[in-house]
Structure formats: structure tokens, C-alpha cells
Design an enzyme around this catalytic site. Structure first.
Site, PDB file in Angstrom:
ATOM      1  N   CYS A 147      -9.865 100.483  19.147  1.00  0.00           N
ATOM      2  CA  CYS A 147     -10.481  99.802  18.005  1.00  0.00           C
ATOM      3  C   CYS A 147     -11.491  98.757  18.474  1.00  0.00           C
ATOM      4  O   CYS A 147     -12.399  98.400  17.724  1.00  0.00           O
ATOM      5  CB  CYS A 147      -9.430  99.189  17.073  1.00  0.00           C
ATOM      6  SG  CYS A 147      -8.337  98.002  17.832  1.00  0.00           S
ATOM      7  N   GLN A 203      -0.021  94.932  20.720  1.00  0.00           N
ATOM      8  CA  GLN A 203       0.287  94.846  22.152  1.00  0.00           C
ATOM      9  C   GLN A 203       1.263  93.699  22.435  1.00  0.00           C
ATOM     10  O   GLN A 203       2.179  93.821  23.248  1.00  0.00           O
ATOM     11  CB  GLN A 203      -1.012  94.642  22.938  1.00  0.00           C
ATOM     12  CG  GLN A 203      -0.797  94.595  24.447  1.00  0.00           C
ATOM     13  CD  GLN A 203      -2.087  94.380  25.211  1.00  0.00           C
ATOM     14  OE1 GLN A 203      -3.170  94.652  24.703  1.00  0.00           O
ATOM     15  NE2 GLN A 203      -1.967  93.879  26.432  1.00  0.00           N
ATOM     16  N   CYS A 214      -2.564 101.104  17.592  1.00  0.00           N
ATOM     17  CA  CYS A 214      -2.565  99.779  16.977  1.00  0.00           C
ATOM     18  C   CYS A 214      -2.270  99.912  15.487  1.00  0.00           C
ATOM     19  O   CYS A 214      -2.702 100.859  14.837  1.00  0.00           O
ATOM     20  CB  CYS A 214      -3.887  99.057  17.214  1.00  0.00           C
ATOM     21  SG  CYS A 214      -5.206  99.491  16.087  1.00  0.00           S
ATOM     22  N   GLU A 215      -1.511  98.963  14.996  1.00  0.00           N
ATOM     23  CA  GLU A 215      -1.092  99.056  13.603  1.00  0.00           C
ATOM     24  C   GLU A 215      -2.185  98.629  12.632  1.00  0.00           C
ATOM     25  O   GLU A 215      -2.071  98.851  11.443  1.00  0.00           O
ATOM     26  CB  GLU A 215       0.179  98.236  13.364  1.00  0.00           C
ATOM     27  CG  GLU A 215       0.010  96.740  13.469  1.00  0.00           C
ATOM     28  CD  GLU A 215       1.332  96.010  13.265  1.00  0.00           C
ATOM     29  OE1 GLU A 215       2.391  96.624  13.443  1.00  0.00           O
ATOM     30  OE2 GLU A 215       1.281  94.813  12.946  1.00  0.00           O
ATOM     31  N   HIS A 216      -3.251  98.036  13.149  1.00  0.00           N
ATOM     32  CA  HIS A 216      -4.325  97.604  12.246  1.00  0.00           C
ATOM     33  C   HIS A 216      -5.303  98.728  11.937  1.00  0.00           C
ATOM     34  O   HIS A 216      -5.885  98.767  10.862  1.00  0.00           O
ATOM     35  CB  HIS A 216      -5.087  96.419  12.857  1.00  0.00           C
ATOM     36  CG  HIS A 216      -4.238  95.195  12.961  1.00  0.00           C
ATOM     37  ND1 HIS A 216      -4.380  94.267  13.966  1.00  0.00           N
ATOM     38  CD2 HIS A 216      -3.212  94.763  12.185  1.00  0.00           C
ATOM     39  CE1 HIS A 216      -3.494  93.305  13.805  1.00  0.00           C
ATOM     40  NE2 HIS A 216      -2.762  93.578  12.737  1.00  0.00           N
ATOM     41  N   HIS A 217      -5.529  99.620  12.886  1.00  0.00           N
ATOM     42  CA  HIS A 217      -6.530 100.672  12.690  1.00  0.00           C
ATOM     43  C   HIS A 217      -5.965 102.070  12.908  1.00  0.00           C
ATOM     44  O   HIS A 217      -6.664 103.053  12.720  1.00  0.00           O
ATOM     45  CB  HIS A 217      -7.703 100.460  13.654  1.00  0.00           C
ATOM     46  CG  HIS A 217      -8.315  99.093  13.564  1.00  0.00           C
ATOM     47  ND1 HIS A 217      -7.952  98.052  14.391  1.00  0.00           N
ATOM     48  CD2 HIS A 217      -9.234  98.600  12.700  1.00  0.00           C
ATOM     49  CE1 HIS A 217      -8.637  96.972  14.060  1.00  0.00           C
ATOM     50  NE2 HIS A 217      -9.421  97.278  13.036  1.00  0.00           N
ATOM     51  N   HIS A 228      -8.097  98.837  24.037  1.00  0.00           N
ATOM     52  CA  HIS A 228      -7.915  99.227  22.635  1.00  0.00           C
ATOM     53  C   HIS A 228      -9.123  99.994  22.116  1.00  0.00           C
ATOM     54  O   HIS A 228     -10.244  99.484  22.163  1.00  0.00           O
ATOM     55  CB  HIS A 228      -7.709  97.975  21.773  1.00  0.00           C
ATOM     56  CG  HIS A 228      -6.441  97.239  22.092  1.00  0.00           C
ATOM     57  ND1 HIS A 228      -5.400  97.156  21.207  1.00  0.00           N
ATOM     58  CD2 HIS A 228      -6.039  96.575  23.204  1.00  0.00           C
ATOM     59  CE1 HIS A 228      -4.413  96.463  21.752  1.00  0.00           C
ATOM     60  NE2 HIS A 228      -4.775  96.093  22.967  1.00  0.00           N
TER      61      HIS A 228
HETATM   62 ZN   LIG Z   1      -6.785  97.834  16.172  1.00  0.00          ZN
END
Ligand SMILES: [Zn+2]
Length: 205
Positions: free
Chosen positions: A161, A131, A90-93, A159
Site C-alpha cells: 500500500c 505490522q 494490511c487491514e487498511h487496504h 508494504h
Molecule cells: Zn495498507
């Protein structure tokens, strides 16, 4: 402003004097580890290699995957490749998310080699992703390459995260879909796709 989900600028990976391994060593220090202790001595190098593999999708393009694997064929029945497993981050975490994807298209007298579809999935999965965007990129790429009458993609994923941090929900999965052309316009087509992919063991339970 609403942007198309798949429009993401991809930069060539930077290969300057500071390697990922160097950065990993600094990271180990930052989190309170001793990069010199035996178990960690080669960790920066290994993590460098692993991260390069997990993001190798940046260095792959659709043309080199498809390369000659399109076939003219009088065929208008739905083609489905289901339970394609994928692993992404995931690009956030920058934590993994993984799951399965089901991909279908309605040919317009042109077919693609079946093994190419999982390779297209991998190409996009091995980038920092959402996703939702991953699902759309696979659908739009097939639409562009094959010009079929429609494309349907369903993606189920879990996920890290969500599982390891934040809400800590270990059993919740996310489902995303992208329906183009006939899959969007015709309920019968969508239903046929859903019934073809629903007779399976659920991957997570
Ligand atoms: Zn994430």
C-alpha cells in the site's frame, strides 16, 4: 482509549450462500472488467482459493500448533530464530505486506520446538493485520505459552500500500519490535539479541 494491540475479536469465517468467488465476479464487473473473457473465466474461483489461504490464520489456533511441542529442559541461554519470512495483508487496504521476523526468548526451563515459531508467525500473518500488532501478537503468544524470562521480536516489512499507491515509496521499509520481560528490562539482553540478528544480508537490498 488505549487498547492492547493484540486484542482483536476474531469471528468465524462466514460461509453463506454467496461465496467469495461470487463476490470476486462482481468485483471484476465493478472495476470495468469482463468476467466472461477467457483469461478471467476461472479467476473468481482462483482468487477465492488464494484469499482463503491468505486468511487461513483465522481458522488456526495456538493450541493446535503448539500441541505437545513444549519440552522441560535446564536451559537458560537465549534461543533465536531469525529471518523468518512472512507474508501478510494490511487491514487498511487489503494489500500485501511482507518481510522478515526475528524471534528470541530466554527460556525458563521450558523450550518450544523451533519449527513451531515460524508456524505461530504464519498463523498471525495470515490474517488482516497491522505490522505493529503482528509483532506484538507473536511476542505475547510466546510469553503466554512458554512463560519464559522474556521475549524479543523484531519485524521488518515492506508494504504494497506504500509501494504501489499513496506515497509510492518502493524502497522504504518499516521496522517494528516488541520486547517483553528481560528483553525490555535489561539492555544487555536486548543488545545480545540485536547483535545475534544483525549479522545477515539485508533481505530487501
Ligand atoms: Zn495498507
Amino acid at each position: 482509549m488505549k487498547t492492547k494491540p493484540s486484542v482483536v475479536k476474531v469471528m468465524p469465517p462466514q460461509k453463506d450462500e454467496e461465496s467469495i468467488a461470487d463476490l470476486m465476479e462482481k468485483l471484476l464487473l465493478k472495476i470495468g472488467e469482463d468476467p466472461e473473457r477467457q483469461g478471467l473465466v476461472r479467476t473468481p474461483e482462483r482468487a477465492d482459493k488464494a484469499l482463503r489461504f491468505l486468511t487461513s490464520g483465522y481458522e488456526t489456533d495456538v493450541q493446535s500448533i503448539v500441541n505437545g511441542a513444549l519440552f522441560e529442559e535446564k536451559c537458560d541461554e537465549m534461543v533465536v530464530v531469525k529471518d523468518i519470512e512472512f507474508y501478510s495483508m494490511c487491514e487498511h487496504h487489503m494489500l500485501p505486506f511482507f518481510g522478515t521476523m526475528h524471534v528470541a526468548y530466554l527460556p525458563n526451563n521450558q523450550l518450544i520446538g523451533l519449527s513451531k515459531i515460524p508456524r505461530i508467525v504464519d498463523m498471525f500473518a495470515r490474517r488482516l493485520q497491522l505490522q505493529e500488532r503482528l509483532t506484538h501478537q507473536v511476542a505475547e503468544t510466546l510469553q503466554e505459552v512458554l512463560k519464559p524470562r522474556g521475549v524479543g521480536v523484531i519485524c521488518e516489512a515492506r508494504h504494497f500500500c506504500m509501494m504501489m499507491r499513496g506515497v509510492e515509496k518502493q524502497h522504504s521499509g518499516a521496522v517494528t519490535s516488541a520486547m517483553l520481560g528481560a528483553f525490555r528490562a535489561r539492555k544487555e539482553t536486548r543488545d545480545e539479541f540485536l547483535s545475534l540478528v544483525s549479522h545477515r544480508n539485508h533481505p530487501f537490498y
